[in-house]
Write an enzyme that holds these catalytic residues in place. Structure first.
Site, mmCIF file in Angstrom:
data_model
loop_
_atom_site.group_PDB
_atom_site.id
_atom_site.type_symbol
_atom_site.label_atom_id
_atom_site.label_comp_id
_atom_site.label_asym_id
_atom_site.label_seq_id
_atom_site.Cartn_x
_atom_site.Cartn_y
_atom_site.Cartn_z
ATOM 1 N N GLY A 28 -38.550 16.273 18.064
ATOM 2 C CA GLY A 28 -39.789 16.308 17.029
ATOM 3 C C GLY A 28 -40.520 17.464 17.255
ATOM 4 O O GLY A 28 -40.193 18.411 17.877
ATOM 5 N N ILE A 29 -42.071 17.283 17.065
ATOM 6 C CA ILE A 29 -42.613 18.503 17.353
ATOM 7 C C ILE A 29 -43.829 18.315 18.423
ATOM 8 O O ILE A 29 -43.827 17.174 18.883
ATOM 9 C CB ILE A 29 -43.724 18.759 15.889
ATOM 10 C CG1 ILE A 29 -44.396 20.138 16.049
ATOM 11 C CG2 ILE A 29 -44.753 17.718 15.767
ATOM 12 C CD1 ILE A 29 -45.105 20.659 14.807
ATOM 13 N N GLY A 30 -44.005 19.334 19.114
ATOM 14 C CA GLY A 30 -45.226 19.191 19.902
ATOM 15 C C GLY A 30 -44.907 19.861 21.426
ATOM 16 O O GLY A 30 -43.709 20.623 21.272
ATOM 17 N N GLU A 51 -34.639 15.597 12.106
ATOM 18 C CA GLU A 51 -35.539 15.370 11.061
ATOM 19 C C GLU A 51 -36.395 16.576 10.772
ATOM 20 O O GLU A 51 -36.509 16.876 9.804
ATOM 21 C CB GLU A 51 -36.352 13.721 11.007
ATOM 22 C CG GLU A 51 -37.245 13.782 9.824
ATOM 23 C CD GLU A 51 -38.099 12.386 9.935
ATOM 24 O OE1 GLU A 51 -38.230 11.735 9.087
ATOM 25 O OE2 GLU A 51 -38.682 12.235 11.092
ATOM 26 N N GLY A 149 -38.486 9.576 12.409
ATOM 27 C CA GLY A 149 -37.011 9.300 12.524
ATOM 28 C C GLY A 149 -36.598 8.688 13.863
ATOM 29 O O GLY A 149 -35.433 8.543 14.275
#
Length: 225
Positions: A28-30, A51, A149
């Site tokens: 994901g993000i971060g 995703e 997701g």
């Protein structure tokens, strides 16, 4: 999450011990995903089916670590539903045939995810209990974020057709809120906390201390007859 020494160590453990050459990665993000990507520069033929992604992917593309050459689904392309980051990321995306942005019904389809080689799903959480139940979207009954997701990709990695999928849930072992330091690894989740990933789906839990594996029961059909 801030880019702390704990995050760097978690990223090192994931990159060194859990990501193989030729793996298809979801994250994901971060700060944690970006830290993981930062430590994958010596890997070969990585692929992306996710995703969403952010700037951390770009350096690996430019260094030749991400080629998507081994992927079964959309071979040769980064597959994602959306991207979020800086102007550098959007310039990278602009008219780039190396990237396929698809509907979530495609990117998060477990039956497609599992076809890629060595699917490695790297997800974060807020709290984990000792049985392996993962809370990723709430602090007690207070909704903190969506869970995206995580369920789709953890399951997709677990069902990898090549048998080499790596479902990962990662987080620092403690959280700091004001002057209070609390453990994220707890005997039981806070009252009202939502279980995003069940104990039946967890395979690898990673903190800055090490990673733990949860056994998956495989039943012999002959023994069940």
């Amino acid at each position: 999450m801030k880019l702390t020494p704990e995050i760097h160590e978690i990223a090192r453990l994931i990159a060194d011990d859990l990501v193989q050459d030729g793996a298809t990665i979801q994250t994901g993000i971060g700060s944690l995903p970006n830290a993981v990507f930062d430590k994958l520069s010596h890997h070969k033929n990585l692929g992306i089916h996710t995703e969403m992604f952010s700037d951390g992917v770009i350096d690996l593309v430019e260094k030749g670590a991400i080629t998507n050459a081994n992927k079964t689904i959309q071979t040769g392309k980064i597959v994602s539903a959306f991207a979020l980051g800086t102007k550098r990321l959007y310039d990278f995306l602009d008219d780039n045939s190396f990237v396929a942005l698809c509907d979530c019904s495609f990117t998060n389809n477990i039956s497609l995810i599992c076809q890629n080689p060595r699917v490695t799903a790297i997800n974060t959480c807020l709290e984990i209990d000792l049985t392996g139940q993962v809370c990723a979207d709430s602090i007690g009954s207070m909704i903190y974020t969506g869970f995206g997701g995580q369920v789709d990709f953890i399951r997709g990695a677990a069902l990898s057709l090549d048998g080499e999928g790596v479902p990962v849930v990662a987080c620092p072992s403690t959280a700091t809120r004001g002057d209070n330091i609390t453990s994220r690894i707890v005997p039981s989740l806070k009252p009202g906390a939502g279980v995003v990933t069940t104990r039946a789906h967890v395979h690898y839990i990673v903190t800055e201390w090490e990673y733990a594996t949860f056994s998956v029961k495989i039943y012999d059909k002959e023994l069940m007859n």
